[in-house]
Write a protein that holds these residues in place. Structure first.
Motif, PDB file in Angstrom:
ATOM      1  N   VAL A  65      18.521 130.496  19.691  1.00 44.48           N
ATOM      2  CA  VAL A  65      17.223 131.199  20.814  1.00 44.48           C
ATOM      3  C   VAL A  65      17.918 131.764  21.280  1.00 44.48           C
ATOM      4  O   VAL A  65      19.209 132.619  21.330  1.00 44.48           O
ATOM      5  N   TYR A  66      16.992 133.177  21.583  1.00 40.68           N
ATOM      6  CA  TYR A  66      16.979 134.101  22.434  1.00 40.68           C
ATOM      7  C   TYR A  66      17.315 134.038  23.522  1.00 40.68           C
ATOM      8  O   TYR A  66      15.919 133.573  24.306  1.00 40.68           O
ATOM      9  N   PHE A 120      12.626 131.408  20.863  1.00 39.50           N
ATOM     10  CA  PHE A 120      13.072 130.604  19.743  1.00 39.50           C
ATOM     11  C   PHE A 120      12.777 131.185  18.501  1.00 39.50           C
ATOM     12  O   PHE A 120      11.278 132.072  18.163  1.00 39.50           O
ATOM     13  N   GLU A 121      13.911 131.325  17.674  1.00 45.34           N
ATOM     14  CA  GLU A 121      13.847 132.632  16.503  1.00 45.34           C
ATOM     15  C   GLU A 121      14.452 132.215  15.297  1.00 45.34           C
ATOM     16  O   GLU A 121      14.685 130.978  15.233  1.00 45.34           O
ATOM     17  N   GLY A 122      13.360 132.501  14.179  1.00 47.02           N
ATOM     18  CA  GLY A 122      14.110 130.966  12.699  1.00 47.02           C
ATOM     19  C   GLY A 122      13.615 129.901  12.970  1.00 47.02           C
ATOM     20  O   GLY A 122      14.511 128.592  11.470  1.00 47.02           O
ATOM     21  N   VAL A 123      13.300 128.932  13.801  1.00 43.65           N
ATOM     22  CA  VAL A 123      13.144 127.513  13.841  1.00 43.65           C
ATOM     23  C   VAL A 123      11.966 126.849  13.310  1.00 43.65           C
ATOM     24  O   VAL A 123      11.135 127.633  13.294  1.00 43.65           O
ATOM     25  N   PRO A 124      12.031 126.041  12.139  1.00 43.80           N
ATOM     26  CA  PRO A 124      10.931 126.013  10.937  1.00 43.80           C
ATOM     27  C   PRO A 124       9.674 125.152  11.802  1.00 43.80           C
ATOM     28  O   PRO A 124       9.828 124.620  13.037  1.00 43.80           O
ATOM     29  N   MET A 126      -4.157 114.851  16.908  1.00 39.88           N
ATOM     30  CA  MET A 126      -3.625 115.165  15.789  1.00 39.88           C
ATOM     31  C   MET A 126      -2.871 116.500  16.928  1.00 39.88           C
ATOM     32  O   MET A 126      -3.731 117.021  16.769  1.00 39.88           O
ATOM     33  N   LYS A 127      -2.313 117.132  17.296  1.00 39.91           N
ATOM     34  CA  LYS A 127      -1.538 118.022  18.117  1.00 39.91           C
ATOM     35  C   LYS A 127      -1.235 119.103  16.713  1.00 39.91           C
ATOM     36  O   LYS A 127      -0.925 118.964  15.525  1.00 39.91           O
ATOM     37  N   LYS A 128      -1.678 119.931  17.199  1.00 37.39           N
ATOM     38  CA  LYS A 128      -2.184 120.860  16.322  1.00 37.39           C
ATOM     39  C   LYS A 128      -0.655 122.042  16.033  1.00 37.39           C
ATOM     40  O   LYS A 128       0.327 121.604  16.932  1.00 37.39           O
ATOM     41  N   ILE A 129      -0.270 122.652  15.143  1.00 33.37           N
ATOM     42  CA  ILE A 129       0.948 122.975  14.949  1.00 33.37           C
ATOM     43  C   ILE A 129       0.988 124.505  15.441  1.00 33.37           C
ATOM     44  O   ILE A 129       0.128 125.017  15.454  1.00 33.37           O
ATOM     45  N   PHE A 130       2.089 124.556  15.702  1.00 30.23           N
ATOM     46  CA  PHE A 130       1.760 125.632  16.264  1.00 30.23           C
ATOM     47  C   PHE A 130       4.063 126.363  16.158  1.00 30.23           C
ATOM     48  O   PHE A 130       4.831 125.697  15.985  1.00 30.23           O
ATOM     49  N   ALA A 131       3.952 128.107  15.491  1.00 29.39           N
ATOM     50  CA  ALA A 131       4.748 128.095  16.209  1.00 29.39           C
ATOM     51  C   ALA A 131       5.450 129.487  17.017  1.00 29.39           C
ATOM     52  O   ALA A 131       4.491 129.955  17.518  1.00 29.39           O
ATOM     53  N   SER A 132       5.910 128.428  18.077  1.00 29.52           N
ATOM     54  CA  SER A 132       6.514 129.325  18.841  1.00 29.52           C
ATOM     55  C   SER A 132       6.743 130.814  19.082  1.00 29.52           C
ATOM     56  O   SER A 132       7.960 131.396  18.606  1.00 29.52           O
ATOM     57  N   LYS A 133       6.142 131.785  19.345  1.00 30.45           N
ATOM     58  CA  LYS A 133       6.757 133.039  19.480  1.00 30.45           C
ATOM     59  C   LYS A 133       7.334 133.123  20.599  1.00 30.45           C
ATOM     60  O   LYS A 133       7.350 132.647  21.265  1.00 30.45           O
TER      61      LYS A 133
END
Length: 514
Positions: free
Chosen positions: A49-50, A32-36, A1-8
């Motif tokens: 998207v910035y 990306f900003e504010g994407v769950p 399973m791929k690890k969850i990550f939030a792209s900063k």
């Protein structure tokens, strides 16, 4: 399973521009900003998207590519709308409602992962397949469990509830199912051993009406104090919160608890701090006798935690303890000192009084039967013996009956066990090999392999009926011979020899850390 990550922000680019005031100006990369990072109960994704590229900041929309689970295949293209300050609003529905799926938003090589699980509901964690299988109250969805088993016959689901209810008609489609709590406490169900169809029949219901309820409840109040008293009563230190593990069949207005299965199965407990595996052990607590007994257990570090994995074929109350400074005065400089003290710290062997172990003393057949039963973590609850010379009033009646039921001990051709006779080295070897088989590590050799295993011993021909068992013990590394050239199978075994064979048995079976 791929690890969850939030792209900063993918990169921080600093540009020092020399102007009249020498003022530094910072420019940020696309992001990306504010994407769950995870979705449940909805298929809608929003965020921004910035964008730093001037060619896009002057336009009204930009394309954001949506990749599937493989992070390679484009499954959709989303056109984000310019908002302000270089930011574009994203608003799209995930392209399908596939259970437990990752989607990857990609803009100019900046990626944001979104984990979609339609039944997440707080019952698991993104990145685990459990999200869609179990809700926050511990109720397992049969359809989603069936889907999970279609891709993994031995999955783990994570629960926020310490009581989990599983539909039997879905459970039967897997091999094992591990139920894990957030702190690392878990139990692995050996599904075939639950005999679900037979259980449904015994309750007078169809399999579709049967549920399996699993409890992993930490003890509190007086129940916890009783275990604590037992631990301190043997001068040990508690290293884990005691947990009462239960497996219960529910259906037709009835409940039947599973107390013993025909295989060893795992449960885990988080342990306080780091440990010396020779000094700590898993134990089972008997609320009737208020005593603690050895449970086969190994210890490993997982992340920042020490996790104990306990193996046993019964459900009950389990914890982990540590016994320090276990020693015997008559073991100084003895060749078996380390092995004996490790077994004593694990409640497998005991002294003979006055701080002595008497390592050279012979051990009887009944005494060794008791040692084997303890080392396998079995309940010595048997009372009816098949041997004519084992009276129910004797201290060893229970252990001999239990060992016989497990196929570990056999009598002579007259139906006698000879409990008080000294056990010979070949008899001891035979019992250890049978115990290894009971633990799931059966060693079967052909005649040629047995002869090869015993080739170094000049007295192998004297082993008679025990040749195959001794050969298997040698092959497994449990028996090394009294010397490099002699087994001396008919010699009476000492307490020290018995202890060393038991510790090799436990290591070979994976019942202790090697």
């Amino acid at each position: 399973m791929k690890k969850i990550f939030a792209s900063k922000i993918s990169a921080l680019i600093a540009s020092l521009m020399i102007v009249s005031a020498l003022v530094p100006v910072l420019a940020f990369a696309n992001s990306f900003e504010g994407v769950p990072t995870s979705l449940s109960g909805t298929t809608n994704v929003t965020g921004q998207v910035y964008v730093t590229d001037s060619v896009y900041t002057t336009g009204k929309t930009i394309p954001v590519y949506v990749y599937g689970e493989d992070n390679k295949t484009v499954v959709d293209v989303v056109y984000a709308t310019y908002a302000s300050n270089g930011r574009y609003d994203i608003d799209f529905d995930v392209p399908s409602v596939t259970y437990s799926t990752y989607y990857y938003l990609n803009y100019h090589n900046v990626t944001q992962a979104v984990y979609y699980n339609p039944y997440y509901g707080g019952g698991g964690f993104p990145g685990f397949p459990s999200g869609g299988v179990i809700d926050g109250n511990g109720n397992v969805d049969g359809t989603q469990l069936t889907n999970l088993f279609a891709t993994d016959k031995n999955p783990t689901i994570t629960s926020t509830s310490d009581v989990v209810t599983i539909p039997a008609d879905a459970l039967i489609k897997g091999e094992t199912l591990t139920i894990k709590l957030e702190d690392g406490t878990s139990i692995t169900l050996p599904i075939a051993a639950l005999k679900l169809e037979e259980k449904a029949k015994s309750l007078g219901i169809e399999l579709s009406a049967l549920d399996i309820k699993v409890e992993l409840k930490k003890l509190t109040g007086d129940a916890a104090k009783a275990v604590s008293d037992a631990v301190y009563g043997i001068d040990a230190k508690p290293l884990a919160t005691p947990v009462d593990f239960k497996i219960i069949a529910v259906g037709g207005g009835k409940e039947e608890q599973y107390t013993k299965l025909d295989v060893y199965f795992k449960r885990t407990l988080p342990v306080i701090g780091s440990v010396d595996s020779d000094k700590v052990t898993g134990v089972v607590y008997n609320p009737d006798t208020k005593e603690l007994s050895f449970v086969p257990a190994t210890f490993a570090t997982e992340g920042d935690k020490t996790i104990a994995t306990l193996l046993r074929n019964s459900t009950s109350i389990y914890t982990v303890i540590q016994l320090d400074n276990v020693s015997f005065a008559d073991l100084a400089n003895h060749w078996a000192k380390e092995d004996i003290e490790t077994l004593a710290a694990k409640l497998v062997v005991e002294g003979t009084g006055a701080n002595k172990f008497e390592p050279k003393r012979n051990i009887t057949r009944a005494e060794f039967a008791a040692l084997i039963v303890r080392s396998l973590g079995l309940d010595a609850t048997g009372t009816t013996s098949k041997f004519s010379d084992v009276s129910s009033s004797q201290w060893y009646a229970g252990v001999v009956a239990t060992a016989a039921e497990a196929g570990i001990v056999q009598g002579d051709d007259k139906g006698k066990f000879n409990p008080n006779a000294n056990i010979t080295r070949k008899e001891l070897s035979a019992m250890v090999v049978r115990a290894l088989g009971y633990a799931g590590k059966e060693v079967t050799l052909t005649d040629a392999e047995a002869s090869a295993a015993l080739a170094a011993f000049t007295d192998a021909s004297s082993l008679g009926w025990a040749k195959a068992e001794v050969a298997a013990a040698v092959k497994s590394g449990i028996v090394l011979g009294q010397t490099t050239t002699k087994v001396v199978g008919d010699a009476s075994a000492s307490r020290a020899e018995a202890a060393t064979m038991v510790i090799r048995l436990l290591g070979n079976a994976g019942f202790i850390n090697n």
